[in-house]
Design a protein around this motif. Structure first.
Motif, PDB file in Angstrom:
ATOM      1  N   GLY A 295       0.784  -1.225   0.000  1.00  0.00           N
ATOM      2  CA  GLY A 295       0.000   0.000   0.000  1.00  0.00           C
ATOM      3  C   GLY A 295       0.813   1.270   0.000  1.00  0.00           C
ATOM      4  N   GLY A 296       2.120   1.174  -0.265  1.00  0.00           N
ATOM      5  CA  GLY A 296       2.962   2.363  -0.206  1.00  0.00           C
ATOM      6  C   GLY A 296       3.204   2.849   1.208  1.00  0.00           C
ATOM      7  N   ARG A 297       3.009   1.959   2.200  1.00  0.00           N
ATOM      8  CA  ARG A 297       3.192   2.314   3.617  1.00  0.00           C
ATOM      9  C   ARG A 297       4.167   1.317   4.250  1.00  0.00           C
ATOM     10  NH1 ARG A 297      -2.165   2.434   2.536  1.00  0.00           N
ATOM     11  NH2 ARG A 297      -2.508   0.422   3.566  1.00  0.00           N
ATOM     12  N   PRO A 298       5.458   1.561   4.117  1.00  0.00           N
ATOM     13  CA  PRO A 298       6.445   0.592   4.623  1.00  0.00           C
ATOM     14  C   PRO A 298       6.461   0.521   6.135  1.00  0.00           C
ATOM     15  CG  PRO A 298       7.527   2.614   3.930  1.00  0.00           C
ATOM     16  CD  PRO A 298       6.093   2.751   3.516  1.00  0.00           C
ATOM     17  N   ALA A 299       6.830  -0.645   6.633  1.00  0.00           N
ATOM     18  CA  ALA A 299       6.964  -0.840   8.081  1.00  0.00           C
ATOM     19  C   ALA A 299       7.778  -2.092   8.348  1.00  0.00           C
ATOM     20  CB  ALA A 299       5.598  -0.966   8.748  1.00  0.00           C
TER      21      ALA A 299
END
Length: 379
Positions: A295-299
């Motif tokens: 989702g384009g939300r790295p973690a």
């Protein structure tokens, strides 16, 4: 001087050269040293912790092809290996092969000074007994008909070529070795590399393929726990796994990851002392495998109970429109009391955390695509 007391150096290998980032003891100030080998593909940098001086670089250069460079003064002077890894003449009726690049470098056991192992693309295992100056094929696997079948063709591997990686030496026993292959599974030797046996029970393969065929197994990264050498973790094409020896069956622990993230990715690192703690950095593994952050939300995700549960760690990271991911060698952990974590992205950013992933900061931007990140403590 212990690793906790020494000033750390980050060894960063990229698509267009190598950088060394020298940190202070508090890991708050970093000085860039580089580029080294500007324009050359550097797949891996590794320091020999046994002498604290010998630094090897796995390079693929435009005019020299695949080679190894050596330095004994932390990169001030580099010399090319006299004899880099290369396959010998074809045997057993098999087709001849050429090394495209050396992918993985690993010092041997502490009792074997000067000995190194290297994994290549296509899959090959090599050994040096003189600090990385000359290399010879190691063990039987390079030209064993059974292994060559498991290797598949060069088109069967990852987009940048099939590779042998995750070379691990049991710190208690120099005769006990592991390696992994993409593709070709995980393999173990208990006789110093004279023979290897597959270690793939419990690992899934892509739906529709036969898990009984070793060639369909695709481990991405395998790590041994320094605090408990009987525990291994693995990031695989088909999930996150854990193995507790003497058991021979891997258990998928990634099933407890959040469903909207999944458990597919490339890098994995383990805590230097606590075998229950490991970190992964998942990627989008939807049908087309875009190899981006979900989702384009790295973690980063951490487990503190051996994989029974996972916690998201993204404080300081972009909250949207960050589509990079992290390659299998591009994440590492130091040995400080509060473990430091480091990773490099496909967009050329180098990130770090001084508090075991609770908070993240950018150490460097605008580097070439990062292939590998290692922590080192020179002497």
């Amino acid at each position: 001087m212990t690793d906790k007391e020494a000033n750390p150096v980050l060894l960063v290998a990229t698509r267009k050269g190598a950088w060394l980032f020298h940190g202070d003891a508090a890991r708050r100030s970093w000085r860039a040293d580089g580029p080294h080998f500007l324009g050359h593909v550097i797949n891996h940098l590794a320091l020999d912790a046994r002498d604290g001086r010998t630094l090897l670089a796995a390079a693929k250069t435009g005019h020299l092809g695949p080679t190894i460079f050596r330095s004994t003064d932390l990169g001030q002077i580099w010399k090319e290996a006299t004899k880099p890894p290369a396959f010998g003449p074809a045997t057993n009726g098999l087709a001849a092969r050429s090394v495209d690049h050396t992918f993985w470098l690993a010092p041997a056991h502490a009792s074997e000074p000067g000995v190194w192992y290297a994994g290549t693309s296509p899959q090959g295992l090599f050994r040096s007994a003189d600090g990385g100056d000359t290399w010879t094929p190691f063990s039987c696997i390079n030209d064993d008909p059974r292994y060559r079948e498991w290797f598949g063709t060069e088109q069967d591997g990852t987009p940048d070529g099939p590779k042998l990686h995750s070379i691990i030496v049991d710190p208690r026993d120099p005769q006990h070795l592991y390696f992994a292959m993409s593709g070709g599974g995980v393999h173990e030797s208990t006789d110093g590399g004279q023979s290897f046996a597959p270690l793939v029970d419990g690992m899934a393969v892509v739906e529709g393929f036969d898990p009984g065929n070793i060639g369909f197994h695709d481990p991405h990264c395998m790590r041994l726990c320094p605090g408990n050498p009987d525990r291994l973790y693995q990031q695989n094409h088909c999930g996150i796994y854990r193995l507790d020896r003497p058991d021979t069956r891997w258990r998928r622990i990634g099933a407890t990851m959040p469903q909207d993230v999944g458990d597919i990715g490339f890098p994995l690192v383990v805590h230097p002392r606590d075998d229950r703690v490991a970190w992964v950095l998942p990627m989008d593994a939807s049908d087309v495998w875009p190899r981006t952050s979900p989702g384009g939300r790295p973690a980063v995700h951490v487990t503190r109970d051996g994989g029974d549960s996972w916690e998201r760690q993204d404080q300081g990271m972009p909250r949207e429109q960050a589509w990079w991911t992290v390659k299998r060698q591009a994440m590492c952990a130091d040995r400080a009391d509060a473990v430091g974590l480091y990773f490099g992205t496909t967009s050329g950013e180098l990130w770090f955390s001084r508090d075991e992933g609770a908070h993240w900061d950018v150490l460097a931007r605008h580097l070439p695509e990062i292939y590998a990140v290692e922590i080192a403590y020179p002497r």
